[in-house]
Design a protein around this motif. Structure first.
Motif, mmCIF file in Angstrom:
data_model
loop_
_atom_site.group_PDB
_atom_site.id
_atom_site.type_symbol
_atom_site.label_atom_id
_atom_site.label_comp_id
_atom_site.label_asym_id
_atom_site.label_seq_id
_atom_site.Cartn_x
_atom_site.Cartn_y
_atom_site.Cartn_z
ATOM 1 N N MET A 1 22.975 0.457 1.075
ATOM 2 C CA MET A 1 21.960 -0.053 1.969
ATOM 3 C C MET A 1 22.200 -1.547 2.157
ATOM 4 O O MET A 1 22.398 -2.268 1.198
ATOM 5 C CB MET A 1 20.585 0.212 1.361
ATOM 6 N N ARG A 2 22.185 -1.993 3.385
ATOM 7 C CA ARG A 2 22.415 -3.413 3.663
ATOM 8 C C ARG A 2 21.208 -4.245 3.252
ATOM 9 O O ARG A 2 20.105 -3.742 3.124
ATOM 10 C CB ARG A 2 22.712 -3.596 5.137
ATOM 11 N N GLY A 3 21.434 -5.543 3.066
ATOM 12 C CA GLY A 3 20.396 -6.438 2.584
ATOM 13 C C GLY A 3 19.108 -6.397 3.370
ATOM 14 O O GLY A 3 18.024 -6.317 2.802
ATOM 15 N N HIS A 4 19.216 -6.448 4.717
ATOM 16 C CA HIS A 4 17.999 -6.446 5.541
ATOM 17 C C HIS A 4 17.236 -5.139 5.359
ATOM 18 O O HIS A 4 16.015 -5.147 5.214
ATOM 19 C CB HIS A 4 18.339 -6.655 7.017
ATOM 20 N N HIS A 5 17.950 -4.018 5.362
ATOM 21 C CA HIS A 5 17.282 -2.732 5.199
ATOM 22 C C HIS A 5 16.649 -2.609 3.819
ATOM 23 O O HIS A 5 15.550 -2.082 3.682
ATOM 24 C CB HIS A 5 18.251 -1.576 5.447
ATOM 25 N N LEU A 6 17.326 -3.105 2.810
ATOM 26 C CA LEU A 6 16.788 -3.069 1.459
ATOM 27 C C LEU A 6 15.491 -3.865 1.376
ATOM 28 O O LEU A 6 14.502 -3.412 0.793
ATOM 29 C CB LEU A 6 17.822 -3.614 0.468
ATOM 30 N N ARG A 7 15.470 -5.055 1.993
ATOM 31 C CA ARG A 7 14.246 -5.871 1.992
ATOM 32 C C ARG A 7 13.129 -5.178 2.758
ATOM 33 O O ARG A 7 11.965 -5.208 2.346
ATOM 34 C CB ARG A 7 14.523 -7.250 2.566
ATOM 35 N N ALA A 8 13.461 -4.532 3.889
ATOM 36 C CA ALA A 8 12.448 -3.825 4.679
ATOM 37 C C ALA A 8 11.862 -2.664 3.885
ATOM 38 O O ALA A 8 10.653 -2.445 3.878
ATOM 39 C CB ALA A 8 13.057 -3.335 5.991
ATOM 40 N N VAL A 9 12.710 -1.902 3.201
ATOM 41 C CA VAL A 9 12.236 -0.781 2.387
ATOM 42 C C VAL A 9 11.386 -1.294 1.217
ATOM 43 O O VAL A 9 10.349 -0.722 0.900
ATOM 44 C CB VAL A 9 13.425 0.077 1.891
ATOM 45 N N ALA A 10 11.808 -2.381 0.603
ATOM 46 C CA ALA A 10 11.031 -2.963 -0.494
ATOM 47 C C ALA A 10 9.671 -3.453 0.006
ATOM 48 O O ALA A 10 8.653 -3.257 -0.664
ATOM 49 C CB ALA A 10 11.807 -4.103 -1.138
ATOM 50 N N GLY A 11 9.656 -4.060 1.190
ATOM 51 C CA GLY A 11 8.391 -4.521 1.767
ATOM 52 C C GLY A 11 7.452 -3.365 2.053
ATOM 53 O O GLY A 11 6.254 -3.422 1.766
ATOM 54 N N SER A 12 7.998 -2.280 2.589
ATOM 55 C CA SER A 12 7.199 -1.092 2.870
ATOM 56 C C SER A 12 6.694 -0.468 1.568
ATOM 57 O O SER A 12 5.533 -0.084 1.463
ATOM 58 C CB SER A 12 8.041 -0.075 3.648
ATOM 59 N N GLY A 13 7.555 -0.409 0.565
ATOM 60 C CA GLY A 13 7.138 0.136 -0.730
ATOM 61 C C GLY A 13 6.030 -0.680 -1.359
ATOM 62 O O GLY A 13 5.086 -0.136 -1.931
ATOM 63 N N GLY A 14 6.147 -2.000 -1.234
ATOM 64 C CA GLY A 14 5.087 -2.871 -1.732
ATOM 65 C C GLY A 14 3.775 -2.643 -1.004
ATOM 66 O O GLY A 14 2.704 -2.640 -1.604
ATOM 67 N N GLY A 15 3.878 -2.428 0.310
ATOM 68 C CA GLY A 15 2.678 -2.127 1.101
ATOM 69 C C GLY A 15 2.013 -0.845 0.636
ATOM 70 O O GLY A 15 0.790 -0.775 0.494
ATOM 71 N N HIS A 16 2.831 0.186 0.372
ATOM 72 C CA HIS A 16 2.281 1.446 -0.138
ATOM 73 C C HIS A 16 1.601 1.229 -1.489
ATOM 74 O O HIS A 16 0.525 1.774 -1.738
ATOM 75 C CB HIS A 16 3.376 2.508 -0.289
ATOM 76 N N ALA A 17 2.222 0.448 -2.350
ATOM 77 C CA ALA A 17 1.650 0.191 -3.674
ATOM 78 C C ALA A 17 0.285 -0.502 -3.570
ATOM 79 O O ALA A 17 -0.572 -0.312 -4.429
ATOM 80 C CB ALA A 17 2.608 -0.662 -4.503
ATOM 81 N N LEU A 18 0.087 -1.266 -2.493
ATOM 82 C CA LEU A 18 -1.181 -1.961 -2.293
ATOM 83 C C LEU A 18 -2.172 -1.170 -1.444
ATOM 84 O O LEU A 18 -3.254 -1.635 -1.133
ATOM 85 C CB LEU A 18 -0.927 -3.331 -1.646
ATOM 86 N N GLY A 19 -1.778 0.046 -1.041
ATOM 87 C CA GLY A 19 -2.700 0.923 -0.320
ATOM 88 C C GLY A 19 -2.502 1.001 1.178
ATOM 89 O O GLY A 19 -3.296 1.639 1.870
ATOM 90 N N LEU A 20 -1.465 0.357 1.717
ATOM 91 C CA LEU A 20 -1.230 0.402 3.154
ATOM 92 C C LEU A 20 -0.504 1.689 3.544
ATOM 93 O O LEU A 20 0.237 2.259 2.741
ATOM 94 C CB LEU A 20 -0.400 -0.804 3.607
ATOM 95 N N CYS A 21 -0.732 2.148 4.769
ATOM 96 C CA CYS A 21 -0.057 3.343 5.262
ATOM 97 C C CYS A 21 0.865 2.968 6.419
ATOM 98 O O CYS A 21 0.822 1.849 6.915
ATOM 99 C CB CYS A 21 -1.073 4.384 5.708
#
Length: 54
Positions: A1-21
């Motif tokens: 996974m390229r750096g930008h995609h990895l950061r985007a997936v991590a950001g989305s995962g963090g959002g899920h962890a905080l309750g965002l959909c």
């Protein structure tokens, strides 16, 4: 996974962890259904987090 995609997936995962959909592609958020162009919280993300957590 390229750096930008990895950061985007991590950001989305963090959002899920905080309750965002996932949001439609037309919404500027790290929680887009497709890979987001941003990996940092947007105004939409911040507003949704405020609604959830105060």
């Amino acid at each position: 996974m390229r750096g930008h995609h990895l950061r985007a997936v991590a950001g989305s995962g963090g959002g899920h962890a905080l309750g965002l959909c996932h949001k439609p592609r037309s919404v500027d958020t790290v929680m887009r259904v497709k890979i987001s162009i941003t990996h940092l919280p947007t105004a939409v993300d911040k507003a949704n987090l405020k609604k959830l957590w105060g």
